[in-house]
Design a protein around this motif. Structure first.
Motif, short mmCIF file in Angstrom:
data_model
loop_
_atom_site.label_atom_id
_atom_site.label_comp_id
_atom_site.label_asym_id
_atom_site.label_seq_id
_atom_site.Cartn_x
_atom_site.Cartn_y
_atom_site.Cartn_z
N ALA A 196 62.14 31.45 -64.88
CA ALA A 196 61.80 31.97 -66.30
C ALA A 196 61.73 33.41 -66.38
O ALA A 196 61.92 34.10 -67.42
N GLY A 247 56.30 33.72 -64.29
CA GLY A 247 56.92 33.51 -65.45
C GLY A 247 56.25 32.09 -65.83
O GLY A 247 56.56 30.91 -65.30
N HIS A 248 55.22 32.26 -66.80
CA HIS A 248 54.59 30.71 -67.12
C HIS A 248 54.83 30.35 -68.46
O HIS A 248 54.82 31.16 -69.53
N ASP A 275 56.42 27.51 -60.14
CA ASP A 275 57.09 27.10 -61.15
C ASP A 275 56.75 25.60 -61.42
O ASP A 275 57.63 24.91 -61.90
N ARG A 321 67.10 27.47 -59.76
CA ARG A 321 65.96 27.09 -58.78
C ARG A 321 66.59 26.11 -57.68
O ARG A 321 67.41 25.12 -58.34
#
Ligand code: GDP
Ligand code: IMO
Ligand code: MG
Length: 445
Positions: A310, A51-52, A24, A316
């Motif tokens: 994401a 998850g970009h 991330d 996080r």
């Protein structure tokens, strides 16, 4: 027979962009930005655990399995052999991108050597994660680990066999039997309709088949004909199966070495490695985290940085820039240059702690311990740098950054020993500084 395709073409232009921390870091934004200069963008490991996020104007895209380069019309996007693919997730992602106007099917190639994730992989993962005698890893629950286990156990099904109905029928039978035997051995009676899965997946195979090919050949031919390839890492080096904080890692080779095995491209054809790192650090899931800020400062970073997963939406864990960790990931990847993202998130802080060394058993060290207990025993040594308390969001020239922000970046560069070639000051493409004359600028060409 023609031999000329194998004659190597000398070009200095294929690079890897990968995570220097625990994922991330903002790889999606950076790959999307840099991919303008490349012909092909290829993923080499992981799956839809990634998850970009890419923000283009008022549109937000979250790429999971598909390389971020897909967002640029005409670019070839490649899902390499090192990935594990949930066909249902792939089709969902393709359809979501198509509704946003992306011509995915004409741009995307899927490796015939990548492995297939089935619904029972998720069930196996759920069982493993909830066993009372094991510490949970805090996975993304996508079936990633169990699918890689089947790959290494030599019972997995590869995309090439998946899209061949005869091979699929036969191999699926073996794999399903294997899972049933496992369920019996553990006394699990969760109802799984293996036949229904087979039928559903056979239909998905029909839809994926037109995109399937030998992507190692595709990539090597592209390189041979002078095209430029950007390899997009998923996760981060500290989640790499070998080099990360094992066992709190993912199940693939996220570090630069993974490119060769996961894309079928030799090391001699890779000319640069860029590490992406936040100006601080985050981690999702379980495992040791030496610089974690468990206080209200950590919460503040989470809020300002919008630090929520994401893929899973999980908060996080946030903490401070960790110099020994970065030096370690620079060592295993051979970073030519660093991209520092989310500098703007620190704008409001009075002062900013940076971990400059680890204290282990009373001695200061810059080494990354290999064992779980070793990492858990780290006491971070912090130096506090003055904050700049000035808005940097959207700044596009290094000279326009406040002096203290420049001092902060220079400090990170000096202590990590790696050039900072690019600074991100916001999620948008144009909220970026590329350092003139840097090695990174030269690698981008
Ligand atoms: P990836 O998995 O490495 O691609 O990173 P993620 O997309 O999971 O998380 C990075 C988040 O930070 C995304 O929401 C990005 O839009 C956002 N982002 C990226 N660069 C910056 C930046 O420089 N500043 C800010 N404020 N946000 C950024
Ligand atoms: P991107 O590409 C951050 C973490 C999970 C868990 C561990 C194992 O967006 O940076 P897995 O489902 O892979 O078996 O989970 O790895 N993890 C990530 N953390 N970013 C990611 O991807 C991640 N992919 C997996 O949270 O701790
Ligand atoms: Mg991510």
């Amino acid at each position: 027979m023609r031999y000329n395709k194998l004659v190597p073409h000398f070009n200095m232009s294929n690079i890897v962009v990968l995570g220097a921390q625990w994922g991330d870091e903002g790889k999606g934004k950076i790959v999307d930005l840099f991919s303008e200069r490349f012909d092909v963008v290829a993923r080499y490991q992981g799956g839809h655990n990634a998850g970009h996020t890419v923000r283009i104007g008022d549109k937000k895209f979250i790429l999971k399995l598909i390389p971020s380069g897909i967002l640029r019309p005409g670019k070839q996007a490649v899902i390499g052999n090192g990935l594990v693919i949930d066909p249902a997730a792939l089709i969902d992602e393709i359809e979501a991108l198509e509704t946003l106007g992306i011509d995915v099917r004409s741009q995307l190639a899927v490796s015939n050597r990548a492995h297939v994730i089935f619904p029972f992989h998720r069930i196996v993962e759920k069982i493993a994660e909830s066993r009372p005698d094991r510490v949970a890893i805090g996975t993304t629950s996508r079936g990633i680990g169990p699918c890689y286990e089947d790959k290494v156990g030599r019972r997995g099904i590869r995309i090439g066999e998946f899209v061949d109905p005869e091979s699929f029928a036969c191999l699926y039978g073996y794999l399903a039997e294997d899972k049933q035997a496992l369920a019996r051995a553990f006394g699990i009676d969760e109802p799984v309709d293996l036949q229904a899965i087979r039928q559903q997946y056979a239909q998905l195979a029909e839809r994926i088949r037109p995109m399937v090919c030998d992507t190692a050949a595709l990539l090597n031919n592209a390189i041979g004909s002078g095209k430029r390839v950007l390899f997009e890492g998923a996760q981060g080096t500290m989640l790499d199966i070998d080099h990360g904080t094992y066992p709190f890692v993912t199940s693939s080779s996220a570090a630069a070495g993974g490119v060769c095995t996961g894309a079928g491209v030799p090391p001699t054809k890779i000319h640069g490695v860029l590490g992406v790192s936040k100006a601080y650090i985050t981690r999702v899931g379980g495992g040791p985290f030496p610089t974690e800020a468990k206080d209200e400062m950590g919460e503040r970073i989470r809020k300002v940085g919008n630090e929520y997963g994401a893929v899973t939406g999980r908060p996080r864990r946030c903490g401070w820039f960790d110099v020994p960790l970065l030096r370690y990931t620079a060592m295993v990847n051979g970073f030519d240059s660093l991209v520092i993202t989310k500098l703007d998130v620190l704008d409001e802080l009075d002062d900013i702690p940076v971990c400059t060394a680890y204290r282990v058993d009373g001695r200061e060290s810059l080494e990354m311990p290999a064992t779980r207990r070793g990492v858990e025993a780290i006491e971070p040594v912090f130096e506090r740098l003055p904050g700049w308390r000035t808005r940097t969001a959207g700044v596009t020239r290094y000279e326009d950054l406040p002096v203290r922000a420049r001092n902060y970046l220079r400090f990170l560069q000096d202590r990590t020993g790696v050039e900072i070639g690019c600074i991100s000051t916001g999620p948008e493409r144009d909220q970026t500084i590329v350092m003139p004359g840097s090695k990174l600028e030269k690698l981008l060409g």
